[in-house]
Design an enzyme around this catalytic site. Structure first.
Site, PDB file in Angstrom:
ATOM      1  N   LEU A   3       0.831  -1.209   0.000  1.00 54.08           N
ATOM      2  CA  LEU A   3       0.000   0.000   0.000  1.00 54.08           C
ATOM      3  C   LEU A   3       0.862   1.253   0.000  1.00 54.08           C
ATOM      4  CD1 LEU A   3      -2.984  -0.840   2.351  1.00 54.08           C
ATOM      5  CD2 LEU A   3      -2.984  -0.417  -0.109  1.00 54.08           C
ATOM      6  N   ALA A   4       1.960   1.236   0.782  1.00 53.35           N
ATOM      7  CA  ALA A   4       2.814   2.429   0.854  1.00 53.35           C
ATOM      8  C   ALA A   4       3.546   2.641  -0.469  1.00 53.35           C
ATOM      9  CB  ALA A   4       3.804   2.283   2.010  1.00 53.35           C
ATOM     10  N   ARG A  64      -5.589  -1.743  21.155  1.00 55.96           N
ATOM     11  CA  ARG A  64      -5.143  -3.130  20.981  1.00 55.96           C
ATOM     12  C   ARG A  64      -4.064  -3.544  21.981  1.00 55.96           C
ATOM     13  NH1 ARG A  64      -4.839  -3.171  14.381  1.00 55.96           N
ATOM     14  NH2 ARG A  64      -7.073  -3.005  14.065  1.00 55.96           N
TER      15      ARG A  64
HETATM   16  C1  LIG Z   1      -3.259  -9.833   9.460  1.00 58.72           C
HETATM   17  C2  LIG Z   1      -3.107  -8.324   9.389  1.00 58.72           C
HETATM   18  C3  LIG Z   1      -4.231  -7.507   9.505  1.00 58.72           C
HETATM   19  C4  LIG Z   1      -4.106  -6.125   9.444  1.00 58.72           C
HETATM   20  N1  LIG Z   1      -5.246  -5.362   9.533  1.00 58.72           N
HETATM   21  C5  LIG Z   1      -5.142  -4.007   9.426  1.00 58.72           C
HETATM   22  C6  LIG Z   1      -6.315  -3.179   9.452  1.00 58.72           C
HETATM   23  O1  LIG Z   1      -7.439  -3.657   9.564  1.00 58.72           O
HETATM   24  N2  LIG Z   1      -6.166  -1.834   9.339  1.00 58.72           N
HETATM   25  C7  LIG Z   1      -4.917  -1.252   9.198  1.00 58.72           C
HETATM   26  O2  LIG Z   1      -4.840  -0.013   9.091  1.00 58.72           O
HETATM   27  N3  LIG Z   1      -3.789  -2.015   9.161  1.00 58.72           N
HETATM   28  C8  LIG Z   1      -3.876  -3.366   9.264  1.00 58.72           C
HETATM   29  N4  LIG Z   1      -2.736  -4.138   9.224  1.00 58.72           N
HETATM   30  C9  LIG Z   1      -1.446  -3.468   9.036  1.00 58.72           C
HETATM   31  C10 LIG Z   1      -1.255  -3.085   7.557  1.00 58.72           C
HETATM   32  O3  LIG Z   1      -1.662  -4.152   6.731  1.00 58.72           O
HETATM   33  C11 LIG Z   1       0.211  -2.788   7.257  1.00 58.72           C
HETATM   34  O4  LIG Z   1       0.719  -1.847   8.173  1.00 58.72           O
HETATM   35  C12 LIG Z   1       0.377  -2.204   5.851  1.00 58.72           C
HETATM   36  O5  LIG Z   1      -0.360  -2.933   4.901  1.00 58.72           O
HETATM   37  C13 LIG Z   1       1.838  -2.203   5.469  1.00 58.72           C
HETATM   38  O6  LIG Z   1       1.951  -1.742   4.140  1.00 58.72           O
HETATM   39  P1  LIG Z   1       3.371  -1.544   3.491  1.00 58.72           P
HETATM   40  O7  LIG Z   1       3.169  -1.077   2.089  1.00 58.72           O
HETATM   41  O8  LIG Z   1       4.202  -0.692   4.398  1.00 58.72           O
HETATM   42  O9  LIG Z   1       4.058  -3.010   3.538  1.00 58.72           O
HETATM   43  P2  LIG Z   1       3.814  -4.367   2.689  1.00 58.72           P
HETATM   44  O10 LIG Z   1       2.441  -4.470   2.143  1.00 58.72           O
HETATM   45  O11 LIG Z   1       4.342  -5.493   3.536  1.00 58.72           O
HETATM   46  O12 LIG Z   1       4.769  -4.187   1.451  1.00 58.72           O
HETATM   47  C14 LIG Z   1       6.167  -4.300   1.572  1.00 58.72           C
HETATM   48  C15 LIG Z   1       6.747  -4.241   0.175  1.00 58.72           C
HETATM   49  O13 LIG Z   1       8.163  -4.162   0.284  1.00 58.72           O
HETATM   50  C16 LIG Z   1       8.764  -5.170  -0.506  1.00 58.72           C
HETATM   51  N5  LIG Z   1      10.001  -5.582   0.176  1.00 58.72           N
HETATM   52  C17 LIG Z   1      10.181  -5.902   1.478  1.00 58.72           C
HETATM   53  N6  LIG Z   1      11.471  -6.215   1.719  1.00 58.72           N
HETATM   54  C18 LIG Z   1      12.113  -6.083   0.526  1.00 58.72           C
HETATM   55  C19 LIG Z   1      13.459  -6.286   0.104  1.00 58.72           C
HETATM   56  N7  LIG Z   1      14.425  -6.661   0.956  1.00 58.72           N
HETATM   57  N8  LIG Z   1      13.751  -6.084  -1.212  1.00 58.72           N
HETATM   58  C20 LIG Z   1      12.792  -5.703  -2.099  1.00 58.72           C
HETATM   59  N9  LIG Z   1      11.507  -5.483  -1.752  1.00 58.72           N
HETATM   60  C21 LIG Z   1      11.178  -5.677  -0.463  1.00 58.72           C
HETATM   61  C22 LIG Z   1       7.745  -6.294  -0.609  1.00 58.72           C
HETATM   62  O14 LIG Z   1       7.983  -7.041  -1.791  1.00 58.72           O
HETATM   63  C23 LIG Z   1       6.441  -5.482  -0.669  1.00 58.72           C
HETATM   64  O15 LIG Z   1       6.178  -5.076  -1.998  1.00 58.72           O
HETATM   65  C24 LIG Z   1      -2.830  -5.534   9.282  1.00 58.72           C
HETATM   66  C25 LIG Z   1      -1.698  -6.348   9.173  1.00 58.72           C
HETATM   67  C26 LIG Z   1      -1.829  -7.728   9.218  1.00 58.72           C
HETATM   68  C27 LIG Z   1      -0.594  -8.593   9.088  1.00 58.72           C
END
Ligand SMILES: Cc1cc2nc3c(=O)[nH]c(=O)nc-3n(C[C@H](O)[C@H](O)[C@H](O)COP(=O)(O)OP(=O)(O)OC[C@H]3O[C@@H](n4cnc5c(N)ncnc54)[C@H](O)[C@@H]3O)c2cc1C
Length: 338
Positions: A8-9, A295
């Site tokens: 998402l980020a 939480r």
């Molecule tokens: C079961 C569960 C339920 C949740 N429910 C909620 C909710 O109801 N409401 C809410 O607000 N939040 C919720 N969260 C939290 C929320 O989902 C996360 O905080 C958020 O989606 C994180 O998004 P992100 O883009 O930072 O990370 P991610 O979606 O994990 O994306 C990380 C990205 O980085 C890439 N990456 C990672 N390491 C590397 C590397 N070394 N090299 C290259 N690429 C890499 C991956 O390929 C991926 O594309 C929940 C989390 C979980 C686990």
């Protein structure tokens, strides 16, 4: 611009930067941006829209979020998040995210832990998946326009610094092993959470903090590594076959009442334990928030009950989440659906 991560980020950052006219290179280690761990998020996304007219405001969302983060989050960032929360919902709707709506067509809300107002926008129990599909569509559009170059199956190896500023990355292809280098005016790391450092968690084992750690070794500041969310509706570990834990949706917590038997080692079925012999410990300890205490507070109270020998289930690491009242109120079908 270089964006590492397409959850998402990362996906929304890449799409937005491209809309602004930047040329973006975006990397992820999965075979598709759609497989980022954001897909696991269930319950919903908070925004201070005050659609329910229950006294919500940017300040109130800011305050609840600071409190929900145990007063350790960076206030300026949280305030900015609260300010733009309303625009984020509009942006998601524009991207086609099918948030739940009232019969009349207006977006609806549910209540979440840590809040006494109803401000959570949701898409059943799969909000993260729907948000990710929306962000992915916006990203794909920019890939199609030639503004974003996508590099799936590539893993971040190292950060390249020029005069102390991040100006490039070294990546490794996860199937061929080939190394590649990329330069840019700026690097954004959007590589997600790292809960498996605690062994079992609701994150996948791939969420392993290596990108953040490698950037940290090159001088990036890294704060509060201890502050990982411990979710109160995580289903207790059931055996050594598990590599990941399962989360029940937060939407269930707002319909249920949490309790443990007052008597240690009580092996009776929950329905055989009379009201007077139950401890609704969240309602007792936190009367104004009750079962919707933040939480970390709810999880800590459940752990205290288990540590005191009052936990239930085969492992003793569980507490009851009781839907008797909501079944009366909404019917068994609605609760089962959630
Ligand atoms: C079961 C569960 C339920 C949740 N429910 C909620 C909710 O109801 N409401 C809410 O607000 N939040 C919720 N969260 C939290 C929320 O989902 C996360 O905080 C958020 O989606 C994180 O998004 P992100 O883009 O930072 O990370 P991610 O979606 O994990 O994306 C990380 C990205 O980085 C890439 N990456 C990672 N390491 C590397 C590397 N070394 N090299 C290259 N690429 C890499 C991956 O390929 C991926 O594309 C929940 C989390 C979980 C686990």
């Amino acid at each position: 611009m270089i964006v590492v991560g397409s959850g998402l980020a990362g996906a929304s950052a890449s799409a937005t930067l491209a809309e602004l006219g930047y040329k973006v290179k975006c990397f992820c280690y999965q075979d598709s941006p759609r497989r980022a761990h954001s897909i696991a998020a269930q319950g919903g996304i908070n925004a201070a829209k005050n659609y329910q007219n229950d006294g919500d405001s940017v300040h109130r969302l800011f305050y609840d979020t600071i409190k929900g983060g145990d007063f350790r989050a960076r206030e300026a960032n949280v305030h900015r998040l609260a300010e733009i929360s309303r625009n984020i919902i509009d942006q998601c709707v524009a991207q086609g995210v099918p948030f739940a709506r009232e019969y009349s067509g207006y977006l609806t809300n549910r209540s979440f832990g840590g809040a006494q107002v109803s401000r959570t926008f949701y898409a059943r129990g799969q909000t993260g998946q729907q948000l990710l599909l929306g962000a992915y569509q916006a990203l794909s559009r920019q890939i199609g326009l030639g503004n974003v170059q996508m590099f799936p199956r590539t893993e971040f190896q190292d950060l390249v610094l020029v005069d102390g500023h991040a100006k490039g990355v070294i990546m490794r292809h996860v199937t061929t092993g080939e190394l590649s280098r990329h330069s840019a005016d700026a690097v954004i790391l959007a590589t997600g959470g790292y809960c498996p450092v605690f062994y079992l968690s609701t994150n996948a084992v791939g969420c392993n903090v290596t990108a953040t750690y490698r950037a940290h070794k090159k001088g990036a500041t890294f704060a509060n590594p201890c502050y990982t969310q411990i979710h109160p509706t995580c289903i207790p570990v059931s055996g050594d076959h598990q590599s990941k834990l399962t989360l029940m949706s937060e939407s269930l917590r707002n319909d249920g009442r949490v309790w443990v038997p007052k008597q240690k080692g009580d092996q009776r079925k929950p329905w055989d334990i009379p009201e007077a012999e139950r401890d609704y410990f969240l309602e007792r300890k936190y009367p104004s928030f009750g079962n919707l205490a933040p939480r970390d507070i709810a999880s800590r109270a459940a752990k205290e009950a288990c540590d005191a020998g009052l936990g239930v289930g085969p492992t003793g690491y569980g507490v009851f989440l009781d839907f008797a009242d909501s079944i009366q109120r909404m019917g068994e079908h609605s609760v089962k659906e959630k």
